[in-house]
Design an enzyme around this catalytic site. Sequence first.
Site, PDB file in Angstrom:
ATOM      1  N   LYS A   1     -48.047  -1.601  15.754  1.00  0.00           N
ATOM      2  CA  LYS A   1     -46.720  -1.040  15.501  1.00  0.00           C
ATOM      3  C   LYS A   1     -46.231  -0.144  16.640  1.00  0.00           C
ATOM      4  O   LYS A   1     -45.028  -0.114  16.929  1.00  0.00           O
ATOM      5  CB  LYS A   1     -46.713  -0.256  14.188  1.00  0.00           C
ATOM      6  CG  LYS A   1     -47.553   1.001  14.160  1.00  0.00           C
ATOM      7  CD  LYS A   1     -47.492   1.667  12.791  1.00  0.00           C
ATOM      8  CE  LYS A   1     -48.370   2.898  12.717  1.00  0.00           C
ATOM      9  NZ  LYS A   1     -47.901   3.993  13.567  1.00  0.00           N
ATOM     10  N   THR A   2     -47.142   0.587  17.296  1.00  0.00           N
ATOM     11  CA  THR A   2     -46.707   1.461  18.393  1.00  0.00           C
ATOM     12  C   THR A   2     -46.163   0.631  19.548  1.00  0.00           C
ATOM     13  O   THR A   2     -45.165   0.985  20.175  1.00  0.00           O
ATOM     14  CB  THR A   2     -47.872   2.344  18.871  1.00  0.00           C
ATOM     15  OG1 THR A   2     -48.379   3.096  17.759  1.00  0.00           O
ATOM     16  CG2 THR A   2     -47.393   3.315  19.947  1.00  0.00           C
TER      17      THR A   2
ATOM     18  N   ASP B   1     -41.411   6.604  12.833  1.00  0.00           N
ATOM     19  CA  ASP B   1     -42.727   6.028  12.587  1.00  0.00           C
ATOM     20  C   ASP B   1     -43.309   6.608  11.293  1.00  0.00           C
ATOM     21  O   ASP B   1     -42.914   7.692  10.849  1.00  0.00           O
ATOM     22  CB  ASP B   1     -43.645   6.331  13.771  1.00  0.00           C
ATOM     23  CG  ASP B   1     -44.903   5.490  13.756  1.00  0.00           C
ATOM     24  OD1 ASP B   1     -44.997   4.555  12.940  1.00  0.00           O
ATOM     25  OD2 ASP B   1     -45.811   5.770  14.570  1.00  0.00           O
ATOM     26  N   GLU B   2     -44.273   5.904  10.698  1.00  0.00           N
ATOM     27  CA  GLU B   2     -44.964   6.352   9.468  1.00  0.00           C
ATOM     28  C   GLU B   2     -43.948   6.744   8.378  1.00  0.00           C
ATOM     29  O   GLU B   2     -44.084   7.783   7.723  1.00  0.00           O
ATOM     30  CB  GLU B   2     -45.897   7.540   9.773  1.00  0.00           C
ATOM     31  CG  GLU B   2     -46.926   7.271  10.850  1.00  0.00           C
ATOM     32  CD  GLU B   2     -48.027   6.296  10.426  1.00  0.00           C
ATOM     33  OE1 GLU B   2     -47.969   5.807   9.279  1.00  0.00           O
ATOM     34  OE2 GLU B   2     -48.914   6.022  11.251  1.00  0.00           O
TER      35      GLU B   2
ATOM     36  N   GLN C   1     -50.176   2.199   2.918  1.00  0.00           N
ATOM     37  CA  GLN C   1     -50.870   3.332   3.534  1.00  0.00           C
ATOM     38  C   GLN C   1     -50.196   4.671   3.195  1.00  0.00           C
ATOM     39  O   GLN C   1     -50.373   5.648   3.908  1.00  0.00           O
ATOM     40  CB  GLN C   1     -50.929   3.153   5.055  1.00  0.00           C
ATOM     41  CG  GLN C   1     -51.748   1.950   5.492  1.00  0.00           C
ATOM     42  CD  GLN C   1     -51.937   1.907   6.992  1.00  0.00           C
ATOM     43  OE1 GLN C   1     -52.654   2.712   7.582  1.00  0.00           O
ATOM     44  NE2 GLN C   1     -51.285   0.946   7.636  1.00  0.00           N
TER      45      GLN C   1
ATOM     46  N   ARG D   1     -60.062   1.371   8.859  1.00  0.00           N
ATOM     47  CA  ARG D   1     -60.382   2.173  10.048  1.00  0.00           C
ATOM     48  C   ARG D   1     -61.474   1.513  10.871  1.00  0.00           C
ATOM     49  O   ARG D   1     -61.658   1.840  12.049  1.00  0.00           O
ATOM     50  CB  ARG D   1     -60.858   3.586   9.666  1.00  0.00           C
ATOM     51  CG  ARG D   1     -59.889   4.488   8.928  1.00  0.00           C
ATOM     52  CD  ARG D   1     -58.522   4.536   9.540  1.00  0.00           C
ATOM     53  NE  ARG D   1     -57.655   3.552   8.908  1.00  0.00           N
ATOM     54  CZ  ARG D   1     -56.495   3.153   9.419  1.00  0.00           C
ATOM     55  NH1 ARG D   1     -56.076   3.630  10.567  1.00  0.00           N
ATOM     56  NH2 ARG D   1     -55.749   2.280   8.788  1.00  0.00           N
TER      57      ARG D   1
END
Length: 903
Positions: free
Chosen positions: A51-52, A252-253, A300, A657
């Site tokens: 995504k970044t 973001d997020e 998430q 993770r």
Amino acid sequence: MVTKGSDVQQDPDVIARPPEALIGDLNPQQAEAVQYHGPALLIGAGAGSGKTRVLTRRIAWILTQFGAWPSQILAITFTNKAAAEMRERLSSLIGPVAERMWVSTFHSACVRILRRDGDRIGLKSGFTIYDTADCERLVKLIASDFNFDVKRYTPRQILARISDYKNNLTGAKELLAQYAPDFRPGTRGYHIGRIGNVEELYAVVYAEYEHRLALANAVDFDDLIVRTVELLRTQPDVAAYYHHKFRYILVDEYQDTNHAQYVLIRELAGVDAGEHPSPDARGAGRVGPAWITVVGDSDQSIYAFRGADISNIQDFEKDFPNARTIMLEQNYRSTQTILDAANAVIAHNEGRKPKKLWTSAGKGVPITGYAADTAQLEAHWIAHEIKRLHEEEGVRYSDIAVMYRANAQSRSLEEGLIQAHVPYQLIGGTKFYERREVKDALAYLQAIVNPADAINMRRILNVPKRGLGARAESIVTMYADEHGLTFWEGVEQADRIEGMTTRTLNPLKRFADLMTGLRAFAAEHDGQPSQVVARVLRESGLLDELSKSTDPQDQSRVENLSQLQSVAAEYEQNTPDATLVGFLETTALVADFDQLPDESEDSGKVTLMTLHTAKGLEYPVVFLTGMEQGTFPHSRAMEDASELSEERRLAYVGITRAKRHLYITRAAVRAQWGRSSEMMPSQFLDEIPEGLIDWKRKEAGVERMRAGWGRGSDDDWNATLDEFGDWDDDSMGTTYGGSSYGSSSHGSSSYGSASYGSSSYGSSSRSGSSYGSQAPRFGSAARERTSSSSSSGNGGAHFTYGTSASPSRSPRFGSSSASSRSGKVTTRKAAPKPHAKPASSLDRDNRLDINDFHVGDKVSHDSFGLGTVLETQDKGRNSIITVDFGSDGVKRLMLRVAPIEKL
């Protein structure tokens, strides 16, 4: 140049990359998201889906293909670390112009807005940002004035409620009108009308808290968002300025935003301003609502306890008409086995947008599972598996993370790692800017910048000691309150205070002169914060006091102050328009995540952290611990469907993770509230397909006994013990990674003859059997509970946990004796108690000084093991220290006779 069809010129400093350079190496969904042309876009980015990269490429696309200027873009992330990474990637894409862009956290962006225009709502530009400790101190002062019990209504509890109010944009006036209409902020000696009416208490304290923040020209962390929303809603010209400034907003997020942040985004974008976009503008143009891109993953969303509202992302298409959603499902981080486990778990949540992660990286190794008898044995197995990975497979310690649901679980894990001599770092401990000496230095700087800040001014009044104790502080406070002055103004007018003794007046005058001189120096050197820090440390006496001390702990505090000056110097070098206020902002806005080492850095240590802290990180090897009902998922989630959904999302985050190898572990018995409880396996384990997990030990020994498994000869019992005194799945002995531990072999290396921490760890054993005649004794005793015994047909072995076992061949589960390290099981007999003596009459003295211990310090006790200091009480020779020893409970110890060591 002018982009065809656009009314916006492109910045000549932007590197104009061709379209293929921006999307050529992306997958089809990523490329579609980068190129999307429209007012509202939701990028549903699964874990590890890049995504970044998509977000930075989209910004570059907007600049080069839509003809936008860098100043027209606002990019929001949740951590300073993520913002720095995004800025670095943008620099490589579009050039140095990225450093001038607004790429920051919500709070950093709001600070910039409030510094510029905050005076329009009564906030002076030099305002102080209070951290948690400052806010708690303020609540304690209010509690003292209003005479309510801070043990019943703790500052942390009150601040959590105030934070909830602010996150929902609920004002103090609104609550006062409902619960305490007769209260006026600033009233002294107000008493809560109805005892036990907690809503009235919260309303009154909230209103007084806000009043005192305003008097101090200060804000708390939540205010940065709330006051910015207030500014935009009440000042139309300011709102119009930002509507036209930011034409493209990227967040973001987004799944972690709360209501206040959601409103802030709409206000900055001008969604409800009523302006219509220009019909012939190629992009967002100059007028009309800004174009919004949000990136997030509803699977998430794990911060509901901080006020995060998952409906923000779930309802995006309703909130922003004509919105488009593009899902990113290809994962570039984990193996397919790990992704299959994550997909299977999260699929049990209802009402989610369907998404299934996949990877082209291959299946990878199976997930490794292990069921221990106790939390201590779980920790020891993890520690020695980590050591095996490091020594036999060459895995770097820094590539391994151990994650857990709650901080309380870290104690046994730390003990296991310490005893196995595995280096580790605990994320979430005392942070640099929260250390006492650093906090004192920063308090001086805050008081210099903002003299109205009573909290920090009162903190430094007698630091270092200058004869101005609680009485002097009280006198000045009363005088300032009576005359409507700030605390600093009270200090300046100390000679006008009636009844002021010379003994108090003289040091007050010296303190006033000190602060006046430091303020003048700071004004002259505002662009050189490091010099101001150096002057404060020298002139205040902070550095001198610590330098003269013979306490080795004080030497480390001197080093911390030196580090603070280095941080200020680094800030100067990296910030062209550096100011003292700007430096204080950087220290105030540091988040927990910012203390994590860079992924490329080899710290040489295993990382321990909670699952909430782990969000956004990745490690080649991850241990997901405490997989039991009541631990994970948390007991709160057992009867609440929404809580259980959030716990499942947390499990999804934890599983994803891991890049190469995931371990999942659980304990059959775990200490809770001083008692040992039998723990059922987590329901999340049942949700993972059985074929994905390679169980090294699927059932704990106590569970097998309960099922009546394995009744046979005494040798049969011992043959099935693994190297930790636990039952093994393979009755012939199990090998881990090809290395057999605890095998029965003459002269072979064995862990069986001694317990961990003894000198014979790993030594050669000639007993012929690694376990049998002697049973290990690990961890903390599982007290308060005894299982039903199980006897073999031949040896009559008697198995217990939590009590001493009498037969010489009987293993003990979870039982421990801190004074015995031989591993030999004996029946302890209670010795007759001598007549008790008062503690104060004991002659023993270990020469420890209460001033060396602070809240949060780690100590080791000969009997109770590792603990955390909760409180210290300076009572001279009979000083008391209160320590939390986890499963052994909280203990109050007389320091001079306690067998403890500070770590």
